[in-house]
Design a protein around this motif. Sequence first.
Motif, PDB file in Angstrom:
ATOM      1  N   ARG C  53       0.842  -1.202   0.000  1.00 48.83           N
ATOM      2  CA  ARG C  53       0.000   0.000   0.000  1.00 48.83           C
ATOM      3  C   ARG C  53       0.877   1.252   0.000  1.00 48.83           C
ATOM      4  O   ARG C  53       1.855   1.335   0.751  1.00 48.83           O
ATOM      5  CB  ARG C  53      -0.914   0.016   1.227  1.00 48.83           C
ATOM      6  N   GLY C  54       0.531   2.183  -0.884  1.00 49.29           N
ATOM      7  CA  GLY C  54       1.287   3.418  -0.960  1.00 49.29           C
ATOM      8  C   GLY C  54       2.609   3.295  -1.703  1.00 49.29           C
ATOM      9  O   GLY C  54       3.378   4.246  -1.760  1.00 49.29           O
ATOM     10  N   LYS C  55       2.872   2.125  -2.293  1.00 45.16           N
ATOM     11  CA  LYS C  55       4.050   1.970  -3.158  1.00 45.16           C
ATOM     12  C   LYS C  55       3.604   2.176  -4.603  1.00 45.16           C
ATOM     13  O   LYS C  55       2.466   1.865  -4.969  1.00 45.16           O
ATOM     14  CB  LYS C  55       4.649   0.557  -3.047  1.00 45.16           C
ATOM     15  N   THR C  56       4.523   2.645  -5.431  1.00 41.84           N
ATOM     16  CA  THR C  56       4.228   2.844  -6.845  1.00 41.84           C
ATOM     17  C   THR C  56       5.046   1.868  -7.675  1.00 41.84           C
ATOM     18  O   THR C  56       6.271   1.907  -7.664  1.00 41.84           O
ATOM     19  CB  THR C  56       4.547   4.291  -7.268  1.00 41.84           C
ATOM     20  N   LEU C  74      -2.089  -7.258 -11.936  1.00 42.70           N
ATOM     21  CA  LEU C  74      -2.981  -7.847 -10.930  1.00 42.70           C
ATOM     22  C   LEU C  74      -2.228  -8.158  -9.638  1.00 42.70           C
ATOM     23  O   LEU C  74      -2.743  -7.908  -8.544  1.00 42.70           O
ATOM     24  CB  LEU C  74      -3.629  -9.121 -11.473  1.00 42.70           C
ATOM     25  N   LYS C  77      -1.752  -4.945  -7.811  1.00 42.91           N
ATOM     26  CA  LYS C  77      -2.998  -4.428  -7.240  1.00 42.91           C
ATOM     27  C   LYS C  77      -3.444  -5.266  -6.052  1.00 42.91           C
ATOM     28  O   LYS C  77      -3.984  -4.738  -5.087  1.00 42.91           O
ATOM     29  CB  LYS C  77      -4.083  -4.392  -8.314  1.00 42.91           C
ATOM     30  N   ARG C  78      -3.232  -6.582  -6.126  1.00 41.09           N
ATOM     31  CA  ARG C  78      -3.621  -7.436  -4.999  1.00 41.09           C
ATOM     32  C   ARG C  78      -2.708  -7.223  -3.801  1.00 41.09           C
ATOM     33  O   ARG C  78      -3.048  -7.555  -2.684  1.00 41.09           O
ATOM     34  CB  ARG C  78      -3.673  -8.898  -5.456  1.00 41.09           C
ATOM     35  N   ASP C  82      -0.069   1.094  -6.053  1.00 39.25           N
ATOM     36  CA  ASP C  82      -0.521   1.882  -7.201  1.00 39.25           C
ATOM     37  C   ASP C  82       0.328   1.478  -8.401  1.00 39.25           C
ATOM     38  O   ASP C  82       1.551   1.341  -8.281  1.00 39.25           O
ATOM     39  CB  ASP C  82      -0.349   3.382  -6.929  1.00 39.25           C
ATOM     40  N   VAL C  83      -0.315   1.302  -9.547  1.00 40.14           N
ATOM     41  CA  VAL C  83       0.391   0.807 -10.723  1.00 40.14           C
ATOM     42  C   VAL C  83       0.355   1.844 -11.845  1.00 40.14           C
ATOM     43  O   VAL C  83      -0.685   2.440 -12.113  1.00 40.14           O
ATOM     44  CB  VAL C  83      -0.250  -0.503 -11.247  1.00 40.14           C
ATOM     45  N   LEU C  84       1.500   2.041 -12.456  1.00 38.81           N
ATOM     46  CA  LEU C  84       1.624   2.940 -13.597  1.00 38.81           C
ATOM     47  C   LEU C  84       2.055   2.072 -14.778  1.00 38.81           C
ATOM     48  O   LEU C  84       3.098   1.434 -14.718  1.00 38.81           O
ATOM     49  CB  LEU C  84       2.732   3.945 -13.281  1.00 38.81           C
ATOM     50  N   ASN C  85       1.241   2.016 -15.819  1.00 40.70           N
ATOM     51  CA  ASN C  85       1.590   1.234 -17.000  1.00 40.70           C
ATOM     52  C   ASN C  85       2.190   2.139 -18.057  1.00 40.70           C
ATOM     53  O   ASN C  85       1.504   2.993 -18.600  1.00 40.70           O
ATOM     54  CB  ASN C  85       0.345   0.527 -17.554  1.00 40.70           C
ATOM     55  N   CYS C 111       8.903   6.570  -7.573  1.00 35.05           N
ATOM     56  CA  CYS C 111       8.400   5.228  -7.852  1.00 35.05           C
ATOM     57  C   CYS C 111       9.279   4.229  -7.097  1.00 35.05           C
ATOM     58  O   CYS C 111      10.424   4.521  -6.764  1.00 35.05           O
ATOM     59  CB  CYS C 111       8.432   4.954  -9.360  1.00 35.05           C
ATOM     60  N   ASP C 112       8.734   3.049  -6.807  1.00 31.52           N
ATOM     61  CA  ASP C 112       9.439   2.102  -5.956  1.00 31.52           C
ATOM     62  C   ASP C 112       9.944   0.871  -6.701  1.00 31.52           C
ATOM     63  O   ASP C 112      10.900   0.245  -6.260  1.00 31.52           O
ATOM     64  CB  ASP C 112       8.507   1.634  -4.834  1.00 31.52           C
TER      65      ASP C 112
END
Lengths: 324, 324, 324
Positions: C53-56, C74, C77-78, C82-85, C111-112
Amino acid sequence: MRQANIQLDAEGRLKHFLGIEGLSRDLLTQILDNAERFAPVGDRAVKKVPLLRGKTVVNLFFEPSTRTRTTFDLAAKRLSADVLNLNIESSSAKKGESLADTLRNLEAMQCDMFVVRHQTSGAAAYIASQVAPHISVVNGGDGRHEHPTQAMLDCFTIRRLKKRFEDLTVAIVGDVAHSRVARSEIHALKILGVPEVRVVGPRTLIPPQIEAMGVKVFHRFDEGIADADVVIMLRLQQERMQSALLPSAHEYFRVYGLTEKRLKLAAKDAIVMHPGPINRGVEIDSAVADGLQSVILQQVTNGIAVRMAVMSMVMGTQAVGSAA
Amino acid sequence: MRQANIQLDAEGRLKHFLGIEGLSRDLLTQILDNAERFAPVGDRAVKKVPLLRGKTVVNLFFEPSTRTRTTFDLAAKRLSADVLNLNIESSSAKKGESLADTLRNLEAMQCDMFVVRHQTSGAAAYIASQVAPHISVVNGGDGRHEHPTQAMLDCFTIRRLKKRFEDLTVAIVGDVAHSRVARSEIHALKILGVPEVRVVGPRTLIPPQIEAMGVKVFHRFDEGIADADVVIMLRLQQERMQSALLPSAHEYFRVYGLTEKRLKLAAKDAIVMHPGPINRGVEIDSAVADGLQSVILQQVTNGIAVRMAVMSMVMGTQAVGSAA
Amino acid sequence: MRQANIQLDAEGRLKHFLGIEGLSRDLLTQILDNAERFAPVGDRAVKKVPLLRGKTVVNLFFEPSTRTRTTFDLAAKRLSADVLNLNIESSSAKKGESLADTLRNLEAMQCDMFVVRHQTSGAAAYIASQVAPHISVVNGGDGRHEHPTQAMLDCFTIRRLKKRFEDLTVAIVGDVAHSRVARSEIHALKILGVPEVRVVGPRTLIPPQIEAMGVKVFHRFDEGIADADVVIMLRLQQERMQSALLPSAHEYFRVYGLTEKRLKLAAKDAIVMHPGPINRGVEIDSAVADGLQSVILQQVTNGIAVRMAVMSMVMGTQAVGSAA
């Protein structure tokens, strides 16, 4: 009836939402009632309920769409689901994977719901017949067949504004022949008890034997709109304007465009609807689209609530009290 | 002043963020102060605050952009908003829907904020003038007009490193004529009290009468950079390099490229800024871009905090204490 | 060993996940054990744990991919990230920004994790060698080099079904020469203690001197599959079918396609695997792909758990007890 069967589970609850045809008045009313409970969520400061938290909704779009995809996307996010947007044309198809294999793989990824839009009639039902038991399928429009959430948001809008279906005359105007929206609307209005559903359009755009669906056919707009309580204008597709079925967009507007003058022939408190996107000056005059009787934008707002209702129902998570 | 009016609500609070021109020093300082409170969020293990939870932010991009869209996307997600990315060129435009109708529909979907990037000057303000009262518009760059969040992140970076604006000499170098970034920066720096703002570039790339904005014009880089505390290099757009306005990229670098040697003419502790993406060897030498005086990557980091500040302010949700 | 070093931090914990080569049996076993803990998450009503949570997480795809991107998306998200495509081909590359500058900017956006897919062998390791210390890189497939999460999900599937690696004969069949999947699998199976790993295929598709990796080479399928406990079929790429390396897809199927008849030569309880997407009738017959011995879809499901394990491990957030 076959269609109804696949949509319902053993207890008669909605498992998939593929088409209006064959569903019961009770079930449609239940969708409308649930949507009524979701409608206030859109007005809150925090437009979110946790009903689909941890569920994965896949927007499986084989046909491009901004509006429908966006409203399903928003409805899913407001239910707290994770959303995967897949444009199938531009993805796995490239590698030559079959539809069945794409579905198998999404199932294996433990996705929970497929919102399907496809250019082929029957695609959503076919997919529902193929998926694993834990998956629900919602039809976001298949070929010329059905667009059931559009029909339900239309009925939701009508019920909110007209209170009851039993006294209404509804005119559906335009390219009925190629319209999945019209088909779903006719089914829904008849099931919900609208006594008079009219379809209005040129012979080339009204399917033969449509009277079997329980509608009255009009080829003259002035007659078809007379005393109507609800006027639903259909979008005239670009490709139709260029085809031999119609003389020209300008000529179409002259004969089948909804103008303020023509609208005066309808009931005094008639409402004007349109599934969008509208073609101003083709099937509808701007003065009408933006006028006091137009409820076109209310339809869009209601679309989110109706889709939240349907998505939570097929997932078996609609909490009658807790959503509101 | 007209512009300022539409950006502010009746109580003088930021409602839209369209341009720096006409805003007060107090308001700009408030943005910088709020950004200061959001900056630590990016360093946390959980980079998230709940200020925009349940809000829907639409990235409405009429012009392609990776960097600006990405930073707004991340800023919105770190505020816990739901984000909808719409590339308008490739979507509703296809079906021939007008801009006004697209906006009406997004409003009807109860979206809360539009981040707009558009190739036409004034587009963001036009959209703000058209939207429903509950929507806020943030300008992500409009034509040659303004790019106000870029200017604020620049000022935020300057304030962090130089502490006060009142003693500074700032040189903006390059294609000022075509740069919305330069316009916004000039306004912001003047409003915040920078006594000397210089613009430096060839006659073809400096707009006539720009002195009216309160800047000094230099055509010779060596004179323009002399003793500057802050050197802001502008990106030279590809299309400019190929146009008649410039001899060649190589020749441009010789005359207006920032080299280590040239940077020695600035103040000893001068900082070098660039809005990105940089053209190495065109407007800036790699040794400078990657050198000790470069703060280009700090600008990127600060951009998230500034955008979080602006987005929470226009939504009226900035919680002075709770964010930090 | 150089490769292993860059993947591990000073305490020997996984920092990046770039390739299987050089990793220890203990570490691979730890990944499998962690994946075992994540597997039940996919069966829950709420398929979500708060570990990231709170990681990119940035999906940095230089090569198109639906399946791998989707499963990483997925998995992230699970884990509540947060996901950046980012499809790099179609974005910053347009403005001519270098890879290094793109990375610097994503780092500056705090970003992480970068999940990297690239057509060039070594790209993920190169990126890992370039990024800031707070960033972890996961290889989603680089050229013909490695696809380590695919290998781990294969080993996870094998361990679940065969319990132990020590008694197994595994046959990898098809285009080994161009397959990063095969390379990663060979490394993983050898490290985990599989005594006999075979590669089976035509001379044109088996790299010379592959015996140095500890495998046995077979050019006749019937010999290579004899008594195998696990049969891993590789995807035959479209471009290979059209090249001079092979006579035709039809001829390939005749000699190297897995049919029910041929599968009978393997151990009675042999399992059939494939990284997908499968080419039905090219490298595998539908009767086998959909048959009782096929575990192809279990591989997909396991892929989510394995990727969750890897992503949480490189972020240092795997909570041994709390995930399950």
